[in-house]
Design an enzyme around this catalytic site. Structure first.
Site, PDB file in Angstrom:
ATOM      1  N   LYS A 254       0.857  -1.194   0.000  1.00 54.59           N
ATOM      2  CA  LYS A 254       0.000   0.000   0.000  1.00 54.59           C
ATOM      3  C   LYS A 254       0.889   1.238   0.000  1.00 54.59           C
ATOM      4  CE  LYS A 254      -3.997  -1.936   2.456  1.00 54.59           C
ATOM      5  NZ  LYS A 254      -4.997  -1.775   1.394  1.00 54.59           N
ATOM      6  N   ARG A 326     -10.098 -11.651   1.245  1.00 54.57           N
ATOM      7  CA  ARG A 326     -10.962 -12.654   0.604  1.00 54.57           C
ATOM      8  C   ARG A 326     -10.298 -14.029   0.598  1.00 54.57           C
ATOM      9  NH1 ARG A 326     -11.244  -9.007  -4.609  1.00 54.57           N
ATOM     10  NH2 ARG A 326     -11.065  -7.493  -2.920  1.00 54.57           N
TER      11      ARG A 326
HETATM   12  N1  BES Z   1      -8.091  -3.996   3.970  1.00 62.71           N
HETATM   13  C1  BES Z   1      -8.229  -3.539   2.654  1.00 62.71           C
HETATM   14  C2  BES Z   1      -9.519  -2.795   2.392  1.00 62.71           C
HETATM   15  C3  BES Z   1      -9.715  -1.487   3.112  1.00 62.71           C
HETATM   16  C4  BES Z   1      -9.490  -0.309   2.454  1.00 62.71           C
HETATM   17  C5  BES Z   1     -10.176  -1.450   4.403  1.00 62.71           C
HETATM   18  C6  BES Z   1      -9.701   0.879   3.108  1.00 62.71           C
HETATM   19  C7  BES Z   1     -10.376  -0.246   5.065  1.00 62.71           C
HETATM   20  C8  BES Z   1     -10.133   0.918   4.403  1.00 62.71           C
HETATM   21  C9  BES Z   1      -8.204  -4.727   1.686  1.00 62.71           C
HETATM   22  O1  BES Z   1      -7.414  -5.791   2.070  1.00 62.71           O
HETATM   23  C10 BES Z   1      -7.677  -4.218   0.392  1.00 62.71           C
HETATM   24  O2  BES Z   1      -6.575  -3.784   0.366  1.00 62.71           O
HETATM   25  N2  BES Z   1      -8.479  -4.296  -0.655  1.00 62.71           N
HETATM   26  C11 BES Z   1      -8.094  -3.850  -1.941  1.00 62.71           C
HETATM   27  C12 BES Z   1      -8.595  -4.862  -2.947  1.00 62.71           C
HETATM   28  C13 BES Z   1      -8.046  -4.667  -4.331  1.00 62.71           C
HETATM   29  C14 BES Z   1      -6.562  -4.906  -4.371  1.00 62.71           C
HETATM   30  C15 BES Z   1      -8.759  -5.616  -5.273  1.00 62.71           C
HETATM   31  C16 BES Z   1      -8.733  -2.486  -2.200  1.00 62.71           C
HETATM   32  O3  BES Z   1      -9.879  -2.286  -1.814  1.00 62.71           O
HETATM   33  O4  BES Z   1      -8.050  -1.634  -2.749  1.00 62.71           O
HETATM   34 ZN    ZN Z   2      -5.379  -5.602   1.513  1.00 60.49          ZN
END
Ligand code: BES
Ligand code: ZN
Ligand code: ZN
Length: 475
Positions: A254, A326
């Protein structure tokens, strides 16, 4: 916090401060109305009058969530005061009027508003509110006390989930969640805990879950908490929680993982729900399955390009290591269906940023296959004051899940509808007989907030603990 039910104007009740509700269309009929009008009191106002030791709050009706928000405002106005006890307005039930939902809401609001994550602050929030006096008429005291107690328990469970969500990743790792669940269960004859580590997960073929854990020095934990009521159970409900004690994104790092300690809020909520179920003595068997791990970057971490075989035999191309929740849920859902065989399975997860874009930061996305179940859940759960929106999938979105090298891929870069697509991915791990008995709650928006809102402090909110409890307890 103690809630004491009294007669109206009962003698001998000594309190520090009083909260007075003012109907927004009836300011003129309030004691102190002249002073209120002079001070510019109007719709939505909240005014502290230290001289008369009263906080006036404008309300537009006596709906439970109006009451919760008004109390949160009043408690906010008292910040910095030395208030330990409060008297509430008289609650009067007329013939067709049930005041118990309002009483439950009052207790919820005080307990929720009194939560502060000050464990790591040298200067604590003090003094804490100790006692709230509520006078009622048209409702017997035992009924009033039970309604207040129900609210107190639900809010304490939300606060419990908040406290876990707020813990920081260096001290709160998967094994700390196991210890927390064990500590919780010690207090109840009706609750048991079992936990499983790497060897068991390997034996079970939970390679999707294990893949996420690969980059972390801390072993993954699958925690199973069970509440069995003393009497016969009306049915079995299982809550599956995403418990990422930290989500760096992995190799798909991230850009700023700050606040990703919040990625364990789903698991924290599932544990909070079991706690409340035991405290309330709900007539259901309630299970929590918590999938706990970190998602780290490093030389042991999974890579985008890896392929894993999940517990149910489905092969997954991992094309984005940040879509890790997931993967954990896929195996935990599969395990829960086979091992627990519940009547209803609800997973809760801070799963996608997309849900926040879609429905805003205060709302939980409700997904699944059964419109009847999703609608019923939304209707009943939102009596808690939490916000729920049903997000529908459709068959034309399915091809986005296709991988050229495996049965399915875990991320669908460039395809809009990320929250719905994530639910379609999870659906690949739901067995035919469970298709209509499964709900997915995407809590990425409301589970954790940078700023305080309503009766939620900044940080973890405990959502969807109360929403799920309202759903379970609705007729
Ligand atoms: N934990 C994150 C989602 C999230 C984002 C939670 C903001 C709380 C606040 C999750 O694991 C994630 O990173 N999801 C990605 C999925 C994508 C790579 C398909 C996302 O939402 O960007
Ligand atoms: Zn994630
Ligand atoms: Zn995550």
């Amino acid at each position: 916090m103690r809630f004491t039910v009294t007669e109206q104007d009962a003698p001998g009740v000594s309190f520090d401060y009083e909260i007075v509700f003012v109907m927004e269309d009836n300011i003129a009929n309030t004691a102190d109305s002249e002073a209120l009008l002079l001070a510019g009191f109007g719709k939505g106002s909240c005014l502290d009058m230290p001289g008369s030791r009263r906080v006036y709050v404008s309300i537009k009706n006596t709906e439970p969530d109006t009451i919760r928000r008004a109390i949160a405002k009043a408690v906010g106005a008292l910040k910095g005061h030395q208030v330990k006890s409060i008297r509430m307005p008289h609650m009067k039930a007329s013939l067709n009027d049930d005041i118990t939902p309002a009483l439950t809401a009052i207790a919820e609001a005080f307990v929720l508003s009194d939560y502060h994550f000050d464990k790591y602050m040298t200067k604590k929030y003090e003094p804490r509110l100790e006692e709230v006096f509520i006078s009622v008429s048209g409702c017997d005291f035992a009924t009033a006390r039970a309604a207040l107690e129900k609210g107190r328990i639900m809010a304490e469970a939300a606060n419990y989930a908040r406290a876990i969500g707020n813990e920081f990743p260096q001290v709160f790792r998967p094994q700390e969640m196991t210890a927390e669940a064990e500590k919780l269960a010690e207090g109840y004859e009706t609750m048991t805990v079992e936990s499983f580590g790497r060897d068991y997960l390997t034996e079970q073929g939970m390679n999707a879950f294990l893949a996420v854990n690969q980059g972390s020095p801390y072993e993954a934990q699958l925690i199973h908490v069970t509440y069995k009521p003393a009497g016969a159970a009306k049915g079995t409900v299982c809550f599956v929680g995403k418990g990422l004690t930290y989500d760096t994104g992995g190799v798909n790092l991230k850009s700023n993982p700050y606040k990703m300690k919040s990625d364990k809020c789903g698991a924290a909520a599932a544990l909070g729900i079991v706690k409340a179920a035991a405290d309330l003595g709900l007539p259901f068997e309630v299970h929590a399955v918590l999938g706990m791990t970190e998602n780290m970057i490093g030389c042991h971490a999974i890579k985008p390009d890896d392929i894993v075989t999940a517990r149910n035999g489905v092969t997954i191309e991992i094309n984005n290591t940040d879509a890790e929740g997931r993967l954990v849920l896929a195996d935990c859902l599969s395990w829960a269906q086979d091992m627990i065989k519940p009547d209803l399975i609800i997973d809760m997860a801070t799963l996608t940023g997309a849900v926040v874009v879609g429905v805003g930061k205060y709302t939980t996305g409700v997904l699944g296959n059964s419109y009847a179940l999703m609608d019923a859940f939304k209707k009943k759960a939102q009596a808690s004051g939490e916000f729920y929106t049903v997000l529908e999938g459709n068959c034309y979105l399915e091809p986005a899940l296709d991988s050229k090298v495996a049965d399915v891929r875990n991320s669908f870069s460039g395809t809009p509808g990320g929250a719905t697509l994530a639910a379609l991915f999870l659906d690949r791990f739901i067995q035919d007989e469970y298709k209509d008995k499964w709900l997915h709650l995407d809590i990425a928006g409301p589970a954790y907030s940078e700023d305080a809102w309503g009766y939620n402090p900044a940080g973890a909110t405990g959502i969807p603990v109360r929403g799920c409890l309202y759903y379970l307890m609705a007729d």
